[in-house]
Design an enzyme around this catalytic site. Structure first.
Site, short mmCIF file in Angstrom:
data_model
loop_
_atom_site.label_atom_id
_atom_site.label_comp_id
_atom_site.label_asym_id
_atom_site.label_seq_id
_atom_site.Cartn_x
_atom_site.Cartn_y
_atom_site.Cartn_z
N SER A 1 90.14 52.11 89.23
CA SER A 1 90.46 50.91 88.46
C SER A 1 89.98 51.18 87.03
CB SER A 1 89.77 49.69 89.04
OG SER A 1 88.37 49.90 89.08
N THR B 1 88.25 50.20 84.62
CA THR B 1 87.24 49.24 84.15
C THR B 1 86.12 49.95 83.41
OG1 THR B 1 86.14 49.43 86.28
CG2 THR B 1 87.66 47.61 86.00
N SER C 1 77.25 53.05 89.01
CA SER C 1 78.09 51.99 88.47
C SER C 1 78.53 52.35 87.08
CB SER C 1 77.33 50.67 88.44
OG SER C 1 76.74 50.47 87.18
N LYS C 2 79.66 51.80 86.71
CA LYS C 2 80.23 52.16 85.42
C LYS C 2 79.46 51.51 84.27
CE LYS C 2 84.65 52.70 87.58
NZ LYS C 2 86.09 52.46 87.55
N ARG C 3 78.65 50.57 84.62
CA ARG C 3 77.92 49.86 83.57
C ARG C 3 76.71 50.67 83.16
NH1 ARG C 3 78.44 43.93 86.09
NH2 ARG C 3 78.98 43.44 83.95
#
Length: 525
Positions: free
Chosen positions: A16, A18, A258-260
């Site tokens: 995705s 994001t 996580s992408k964060r």
RNA sequence: GGCGCCAUAGUCUAUCGGUUAGGACGUUGCCCUUUCAAGGCGAAGAGACGGGUUCGACUCCCGUUGGCGCUACCA
């Protein structure tokens, strides 16, 4: 039973957009790609952009860039099309709408008119009653015709929920083995939001089936989603792919990537100058093992050697230090010309070299690699080293400066600078002989001599061999840096910048200093 | 809380009932070197715990513990 590698596999990677591609995603893509290549199959890239609020337009391009950099090419995808286009879920609305209607028509799904407030209240109420298994109550599942009509005429928005019936779904996972899920633990779930937007489990199930994916290989975070997707495929009469869930790649603290959390982004390594071959190699060995002690693998090697049977079940922590070690190995294995070109490019990017480097600059880079090449783990390591060499001056720690406050040492350094000043070429100097010879003049020990030169020139006791360091610094910097030491030290002692002769007697003149006649082999330089 | 997955050194892993439990990164000693790095040769370091099954378990089974994941109108 093992996977049949003689039949072409249709596999997919479905990120995705994001955020950037993190290394977990990269490994999933890699494993899928390997399976496609190995079996002469097809690798599909599908973009799962159904969450309008989290999508970021630049992410898709970033994912393409990272995959291409890794050498992972896809055979079907949003940018190149394919027999099952479109490959962006945001463009597949009609397909999901049709599937949702069929679900509704067959009674496999129903409309839920609950507002999010009501749902939230339900959850609270369940918690209050001590029920921690907070699932959708299913209140709209058995609405009477009258109730339904009332909601409809009131114009209430509805979501489409899948009705989970009693039973068991068994996932015959190619990695995890047989896993059974009791439907009692799975509540009815939303497939289409009240806004009309389809949700992940629904789109993934529909697309995997309709794109004729034969094997879904993904992170094991999705293992619990699999029964939902299989139920959906069953209700729609769609074919079911095989599944393989690989253990997650985790952060150092064992948490899910996580992408964060900005770390472990594939792009980060690319920008650091990590070689894609090193990342690929490292990623492959996270979760997969060849079953031997061999650990150097190219992408082509992996296509040949990779099998699902040798993929482990457990998660693994991404160890950046090991990646750097792999990268250092790859760097060493690089043809010299390639290494030079790569470093030159990095220096240009850092603004340390002009776009069209003259031959002398090229030679400088080569010398740099001779001097520092093997200690560089990633190209980015080179930049601060280059900067330190290129700076006008050098910072000598106060403590070390103190050690240089010695008239013999000072004079020795001055002799070195005069020696350098007398040369027209600094390459290939026989310094391992010259420096001890000059040092001997001032009764300085060999080791101390080398250290003093090193400290004066680089502000450090350690570094590459002096014969390489000299041409790297060049005449002017050497003169300047040694001169700097002299003035620093003298200034610190509140003395005039006078210089001392070999016997300790001060010279009368400040400038020019009479050359102290370096004893030997000046001529050979 | 429920459900699911996982469990060999600090980390990645080999072992598919019988091994001095192997390799790599990291740590560390020695050699080499003016120094550092690199390299070479060594060293330390592991089967989470408790029960079974078996002549014999790291390996199979059960339980405990721990970690992670899912439990969203995120993916």
């Amino acid at each position: 039973m093992p996977l049949d590698y003689s039949k072409p596999l249709r596999v997919r990677f479905a990120p995705s957009p994001t955020g950037m591609l993190h290394v977990g995603g990269a490994r999933t893509a890699l494993f899928n790609y390997l399976l496609a290549r190995k079996t002469g199959g097809v690798f599909v890239l599908r973009i799962e952009d159904t969450d309008e609020s989290r999508n970021r337009v630049e992410s898709e391009a970033a994912i393409y860039e990272d995959l291409r950099w890794l050498g992972i090419r896809w055979d079907e995808g949003p940018d190149i099309g394919g027999a099952f286009a479109p490959y962006r879920q945001s463009e597949r609305g009609p397909i999901y709408a049709e599937a949702a209607q069929r679900l509704l028509a067959s009674g496999a799904a129903y409309k839920c008119y609950c507002t999010s407030e009501e749902l939230e209240a339900d959850r609270h109420e369940q918690k209050a009653r001590g029920i921690h298994a907070t699932r959708y109550s299913g209140r709209c599942r058995n609405l009477t015709a009258a109730e339904r009509a009332a909601f409809e005429s009131a114009g209430r928005a509805y979501s489409i929920n899948f009705a989970v019936n009693p039973g068991t779904t068994v996932v015959d996972d190619l990695i995890k083995g047989r896993v059974a899920f009791d439907h009692d633990t799975i509540g009815d779930f939303v497939v289409v939001k009240s806004t009309g937007g389809p949700l992940y489990n629904f789109t993934a199930a529909v697309d995997d089936a309709m794109m004729e994916i034969s094997l879904v290989l993904r992170g094991d975070e999705h293992l619990d989603n699999t029964p939902r997707q299989m139920m959906l495929q069953g209700a729609l009469g769609l074919h079911r792919p095989m599944y393989a869930h690989v253990g997650l790649i985790l952060n150092e603290d064992k948490s899910k990537l996580s992408k964060r959390h900005n770390t472990v982004g594939t792009d980060q390594f690319r920008k650091q100058g990590v070689l894609s071959t090193a990342l690929i190699n490292h990623l492959a060995l996270l979760g997969w093992s060849p079953g031997s002690d061999r650990e150097a693998f190219t992408l082509d090697d992996l296509v040949h050697d990779f099998t699902l049977e040798r993929v482990g079940k457990s998660g693994s922590i991404f160890n950046e230090t090991r990646l750097r070690a792999f990268n250092q190995r790859e760097l060493q294995a690089l043809p010299r010309a390639e290494y030079v070109a790569m470093l030159t490019r990095a220096m240009q990017v850092a603004g340390l070299m002009e776009a069209e480097p003259p031959p002398a600059a090229q030679r400088w880079v080569e010398t740099f690699i001779d001097a520092y090449g093997e200690e560089i783990h990633t190209i980015a390591d080179a930049i601060p080293l280059v900067e330190k060499l290129r700076n006008e001056g050098v910072v000598v720690p106060a403590l070390e400066l103190e050690r240089l406050r010695n008239r013999e040492v000072l004079f020795f350094l001055d002799a070195i600078s005069q020696y350098v000043d007398s040369l027209s070429e600094l390459r290939d100097l026989p310094l391992s002989k010259t420096i001890p010879a000059i040092a001997d003049e001032f009764r300085i020990k060999k080791k101390d001599a080398f250290q003093a030169v090193r400290m004066a020139l680089m502000g450090d006791l350690h570094g590459p061999p002096l014969p390489l360091l000299f041409p790297l610094l060049g005449h002017d910097r050497i003169m300047m840096r040694i001169g700097q030491i002299n003035s620093h030290v003298l200034h610190g002692r509140g003395l005039e910048p006078i210089k001392y002769g070999p016997g300790g007697e001060p010279f009368q003149t400040i400038q020019p200093t009479p050359p102290p006649a370096p004893a030997t082999d000046k001529g050979s330089a």
